[in-house]
Every structure is written in structure tokens, then in C-alpha cells.
Design a protein around this motif. Structure first.
Motif, short mmCIF file in Angstrom:
data_model
loop_
_atom_site.label_atom_id
_atom_site.label_comp_id
_atom_site.label_asym_id
_atom_site.label_seq_id
_atom_site.Cartn_x
_atom_site.Cartn_y
_atom_site.Cartn_z
N HIS A 266 0.83 -1.20 0.00
CA HIS A 266 0.00 0.00 0.00
C HIS A 266 0.87 1.26 0.00
CE1 HIS A 266 -3.84 -2.08 0.71
NE2 HIS A 266 -3.15 -2.88 1.51
N ARG A 267 0.36 2.30 -0.60
CA ARG A 267 1.03 3.60 -0.54
C ARG A 267 0.54 4.31 0.72
NH1 ARG A 267 -1.35 6.29 -4.70
NH2 ARG A 267 -2.84 4.59 -4.99
N ALA A 268 1.22 4.01 1.85
CA ALA A 268 0.74 4.44 3.16
C ALA A 268 1.83 5.21 3.91
CB ALA A 268 0.31 3.23 3.98
N GLU A 281 2.17 18.58 6.65
CA GLU A 281 1.60 19.15 5.43
C GLU A 281 2.07 18.39 4.20
OE1 GLU A 281 2.68 23.22 5.49
OE2 GLU A 281 1.22 23.78 7.05
N ALA A 282 3.30 17.87 4.23
CA ALA A 282 3.80 17.10 3.09
C ALA A 282 3.03 15.80 2.94
CB ALA A 282 5.29 16.82 3.27
N VAL A 283 2.75 15.13 4.07
CA VAL A 283 1.97 13.89 4.02
C VAL A 283 0.58 14.17 3.46
CG1 VAL A 283 0.89 12.08 5.40
CG2 VAL A 283 3.25 12.78 5.88
N LEU A 284 -0.06 15.22 3.97
CA LEU A 284 -1.41 15.56 3.51
C LEU A 284 -1.40 15.95 2.03
CD1 LEU A 284 -2.76 17.58 6.56
CD2 LEU A 284 -3.26 15.22 5.91
N GLY A 285 -0.36 16.64 1.60
CA GLY A 285 -0.27 17.00 0.18
C GLY A 285 -0.19 15.76 -0.70
N ARG A 286 0.60 14.78 -0.30
CA ARG A 286 0.69 13.54 -1.09
C ARG A 286 -0.64 12.79 -1.08
NH1 ARG A 286 5.96 13.83 1.06
NH2 ARG A 286 5.47 12.63 2.95
N PHE A 287 -1.34 12.86 0.05
CA PHE A 287 -2.64 12.19 0.15
C PHE A 287 -3.67 12.86 -0.77
CE2 PHE A 287 -6.19 10.74 3.22
CZ PHE A 287 -6.26 9.51 2.62
N ARG A 288 -3.68 14.18 -0.78
CA ARG A 288 -4.64 14.90 -1.61
C ARG A 288 -4.34 14.71 -3.10
NH1 ARG A 288 -4.16 18.97 2.70
NH2 ARG A 288 -6.20 19.11 3.76
N ARG A 289 -3.04 14.57 -3.44
CA ARG A 289 -2.68 14.36 -4.84
C ARG A 289 -2.76 12.89 -5.25
NH1 ARG A 289 1.32 17.98 -3.08
NH2 ARG A 289 2.86 16.29 -2.92
N GLN A 291 -1.04 10.48 -4.28
CA GLN A 291 0.21 9.75 -4.28
C GLN A 291 0.24 8.73 -3.15
OE1 GLN A 291 2.82 13.11 -3.93
NE2 GLN A 291 2.99 13.41 -6.15
N LEU A 292 -0.62 8.93 -2.17
CA LEU A 292 -0.87 7.96 -1.11
C LEU A 292 -2.33 7.56 -1.18
CD1 LEU A 292 0.76 9.83 1.94
CD2 LEU A 292 1.83 8.07 0.52
N ASN A 293 -2.62 6.30 -0.85
CA ASN A 293 -4.03 5.92 -0.77
C ASN A 293 -4.44 5.59 0.66
OD1 ASN A 293 -2.58 3.44 -0.76
ND2 ASN A 293 -4.44 2.34 -1.33
N VAL A 294 -3.46 5.57 1.60
CA VAL A 294 -3.76 5.30 3.00
C VAL A 294 -2.92 6.23 3.88
CG1 VAL A 294 -3.72 3.61 4.88
CG2 VAL A 294 -4.29 2.86 2.56
N VAL A 295 -3.58 6.87 4.85
CA VAL A 295 -2.89 7.61 5.89
C VAL A 295 -3.33 7.04 7.23
CG1 VAL A 295 -2.77 9.82 7.12
CG2 VAL A 295 -2.45 9.75 4.65
N GLY A 432 0.60 -1.94 -8.74
CA GLY A 432 -0.32 -0.81 -8.70
C GLY A 432 -1.61 -1.05 -9.43
N SER A 433 -1.76 -2.24 -10.05
CA SER A 433 -3.01 -2.51 -10.77
C SER A 433 -4.13 -2.80 -9.79
CB SER A 433 -2.84 -3.70 -11.72
OG SER A 433 -2.55 -4.88 -10.98
N THR A 434 -5.38 -2.72 -10.25
CA THR A 434 -6.52 -2.97 -9.40
C THR A 434 -6.45 -4.39 -8.86
OG1 THR A 434 -7.89 -1.46 -10.66
CG2 THR A 434 -9.04 -3.09 -9.32
N GLY A 435 -6.56 -4.50 -7.54
CA GLY A 435 -6.56 -5.81 -6.91
C GLY A 435 -5.18 -6.34 -6.59
#
Length: 437
Positions: A266-268, A281-289, A291-295, A432-435
Motif C-alpha cells: 500500500h502507498r501508506a 503538510e507534506a503527508v497531507l499533500g501527497r494524500f490529496r494528490r 500519491q498515497l491511498n492510506v494515511v 499498482g493494478s486494481t486488486g
């Protein structure tokens, strides 16, 4: 900031603790009761779980306790050991900078250990009626210095048959003590008890607000501590969230869980108070863009966090109370969108779950941890839906000409169904593919 709490008369150490906890504005019952309780007056309050009642009586208890006096100055009676532990944990966080010691006492724990801790000194004791009375009779719990006695969930305490124990404890308290009743309902038994023991009390009625979370699917998975991490892995694989905010109770747990999720593909990343402002703020920026799917976050670090289109909120650790639960899950399902709120509950969390359900006015639907076969079925369903949407979008795409030529060449050697199945297999194996995770 918690400056609004200082206006209620609370001391700077308590306000500082509230600021670190992310408390911003006092709830209505806190606004009305805290100044009154700080003055030492008696109170009879009808308040549901989720109104902020624990802080309403817990904050004045901390402020009215003298940390230089090791004797018990405040006693909170709770109907169950689960509630006693929960209230004790909350008051402990309020007293972080005050030097006040808080001790839980309840049945099911060795009584000699609790006797030793009482001898070591504690200003605030939170306990169940039976164990409190037992320790009083053993002369281990001395109420001669008691300033305040609180009955939390008083109606439930009497419903559970503790009326005699409660009466005995009330009668043993010093005559010049403050007495506080908090109860979800005010039946005749509570009013009779209040009339006998309370002195010119203020009466508050604060019914819980209506909670409306129709767009949020709420599910709970019952797990043991040792298999909770594996259960989360399976649930994430089945859900495949576009963006998930996972809550843990501690900073260490957030770090450990984020690292485990990274190992699972996972991108966490973790988000907690040990990170400075620029790092958060850097973590949140990656999450909003995306670049992360889990925080993975603690409550304090996530305060004020607003992420558009957040698909999942996951309570890896259940929150302290119903109000915190509502605040957490309210970050998904916004603006008419659907959202998913998932909670993991340990065997010791059942009472806390009931409090959450009372606060939300809804039932958390028990769910079964998905099997490997069920995960694969859900992955396939998502892939089919993704292909269907792509086919509809690409009907007139000129770039498909090349791919059609490739398929045409392969059809001369292989079955068309086999060609499509092989392409899907290759797509599934791509990082990174679905599933994939």
C-alpha cells in the motif's frame, strides 16, 4: 485552539492538555456545567453519550484536585468496568500537565494490586460500586478527604441492581462534599436518590442531537488483538479503497501500522504529533494528490483534516466515545457522496460499541473477515466494472486501432477468449493494478 475552555474558568495546565487533544469548542453541556462544577455546586444532569459529558465532569475534577495531597479527593462511580476504564483514560489525558493521578478500580483485577496503588496515592478514583465498597470495607479506600463524588450513567447503575452499594457509598461520603449525577434518563428512582442526597442542585437536561449519517455504510469486525493486523490486510484487499484514513490510539501504533501496510504494497504513511508542521503538510499533500491511498493517523494529528472524496474511514482502534466516533466518520460521505466507516472491535470493546451506537442512533453492522476466495471474487468484480467503463469510454478512440491489429494477429493462433484472459492476467500482475494489494 482550546482558548474557549479557559473562558469557562479552567486552569492553564488543563487548557494546554485540551489543546494537545484537539478540543476546540466546548459542547453545550460543557459550557453550562463546567463553571457551575468549578464552584463546587451539586448537579443533576440528563445527558446522553456523545454530548461530551465525560469532559463536563472530568475537567472540573482535575482542576479541583490538589496534586500535593496524595489522598482521594474525587470518586467517580461507573456501572461497568469497561466504562470505568474509559472514563479513567479520558480523565488521565485531561490531567497530563496537572500532576493529578487517576486510578481505576473494578472487579476482575487482583484486589491486592489495587490496594497497593491506593496506598501509593491517587487524587481521583474511578470505579465500579462493588469493588469501591469492598475496598472501603477493607479500609484501603478512605473517603475522608473526598471533595466530589460523581455518578456516571446513574440510571444504568440502578438498573443493574447497585442501588444498595450506591446508597452505602453516598452515606459514607463527607457531609460537605460536592455530588454530581449524570444520567441518560431521569426515572423516579434517580429523582428520589437526588432528592435525598443533592443540596440545591442545578438541573440540566441535554438530550442527544439527532445524528444523520445516511450516506455512510458502517460496519464492525470483531477481532482478537493478535489477528487484528491480518484482518485489516484482508479487509483492505477486499475493499480496495481509493483513499482511506485509518485511526490508531497512539503514535507508535500509527508508525508500526503504516510500515506494515507499506510492506503489503500500500502507498501508506503515518500522521501524528511527532511530525513537525511541514512534514504533516507534506503527508497531507501527497494524500490529496493521490500519491498515497492510506494515511494512518492519531486523533490529534488529524484534527481539522479535510480530504475531498475520502472513501473510507477505518477505526483500527475504537475512539474514546461516541462524539469522537461521529467526528471521525464524518470525514467521509460528504456532499451527498457515499462513504464507508469500518471499525475493528476487540472482545473488551463491546460496551464502547454500545455507547457509540447510542450516540449515533444507528447500529454498526457486524461483518465477517473476507476469505481469500471472497477477496478474489471482489477483485474480479471490480476489474470487470473497470473494463466495462473503459470500453464504453474508448468506443471511438483512434488509439485502439493498433491494439485491434495486435488482437487480430493473435486470433490467427489463439482463441479470442484465451487472448483476453491472458491480457487480464498480465494486467493483474502489474504493480499498482486494481486488486494487486
Amino acid at each position: 485552539m482550546a482558548t474557549a475552555f479557559s473562558a469557562l474558568g479552567l486552569s492553564e495546565p488543563v487548557v494546554k492538555a485540551l489543546d494537545e487533544l484537539g478540543f476546540e469548542q466546548p459542547t453545550p453541556i460543557q459550557q453550562k456545567s463546567i463553571p457551575f462544577l468549578l464552584d463546587g455546586r451539586d448537579l443533576l444532569a440528563q445527558a446522553q453519550t456523545g454530548t461530551g459529558k465525560t469532559a463536563a465532569f472530568g475537567l472540573p475534577l482535575v482542576d479541583r484536585s490538589d496534586p500535593q495531597d496524595a489522598r482521594v479527593q474525587a470518586l467517580v462511580l461507573a456501572p461497568t468496568r469497561e466504562l470505568a476504564v474509559q472514563v479513567c483514560e479520558a480523565i488521565h489525558t485531561y490531567s497530563k500537565h496537572s500532576g493529578v493521578r487517576v486510578l481505576p478500580i473494578y472487579g476482575g483485577q487482583p484486589i491486592d494490586r489495587q490496594m497497593r496503588r491506593l496506598r501509593a496515592g491517587a487524587q481521583i478514583v474511578v470505579g465500579t460500586p462493588g469493588r469501591v465498597l469492598d475496598l472501603m470495607r477493607r479500609s484501603s479506600l478512605d473517603l475522608t478527604a473526598l471533595r466530589t463524588l460523581v455518578l456516571d450513567e446513574a440510571d444504568q447503575m440502578l438498573d443493574m441492581g447497585f442501588i444498595e452499594e450506591v446508597q452505602t457509598i453516598l452515606d459514607a461520603a463527607p457531609p460537605e462534599r460536592q455530588l454530581v449525577f449524570f444520567s441518560a434518563t431521569l426515572p423516579a428512582s434517580i429523582r428520589k436518590l437526588a432528592a435525598r442526597h443533592l443540596r440545591t442542585p442545578m438541573t440540566l437536561t441535554m438530550p442527544a442531537e439527532e445524528r444523520d449519517t445516511p450516506a455512510i455504510a458502517q460496519r464492525v469486525y470483531f477481532v482478537n488483538f493478535k489477528n487484528r493486523a491480518q484482518a485489516l490486510t484482508r479487509v483492505l484487499a477486499a475493499e480496495d479503497p481509493a483513499s482511506a484514513l485509518i485511526f490508531t490510539r497512539t503514535k507508535q501504533a500509527a508508525d508500526e501500522l503504516a510500515e506494515q501496510l507499506q510492506d503489503d504494497g500500500h502507498r501508506a504513511e503515518a500522521l501524528h504529533g511527532d511530525l513537525n508542521q511541514s512534514a504533516r503538510e507534506a503527508v497531507l499533500g501527497r494524500f490529496r494528490r493521490q500519491q498515497l491511498n492510506v494515511v494512518v493517523a492519531t486523533d490529534v494529528a488529524a484534527r481539522g483534516l479535510d480530504i475531498a472524496d475520502l472513501s473510507h474511514v477505518i477505526n483500527y482502534d475504537l475512539p474514546q466515545d461516541g462524539e469522537s466516533y461521529i467526528h471521525r466518520i464524518g470525514r467521509t460521505g460528504r456532499a451527498g457522496r457515499s462513504g464507508v466507516a469500518i471499525s475493528f472491535a476487540l472482545p473488551t470493546d463491546r460496551y464502547r460499541l454500545r455507547l457509540i451506537e447510542r450516540a449515533t442512533g444507528s447500529t454498526l453492522v457486524p461483518a465477517k473477515i473476507p476469505s481469500a476466495g471472497e477477496i478474489q471474487v471482489r477483485r474480479t468484480e471490480r476489474l470487470v466494472e473497470q473494463l466495462r467503463r473503459q470500453l464504453q469510454a474508448d468506443e471511438s478512440d483512434p488509439n485502439l486501432v493498433l491494439y485491434r491489429e495486435v488482437v487480430g494477429q493473435l486470433r490467427e493462433e489463439f482463441d479470442l477468449g484465451d487472448i483476453a484472459a491472458t491480457f487480464l492476467k498480465l494486467a493483474q500482475q502489474r504493480p499498482g493494478s486494481t486488486g494487486s494489494g
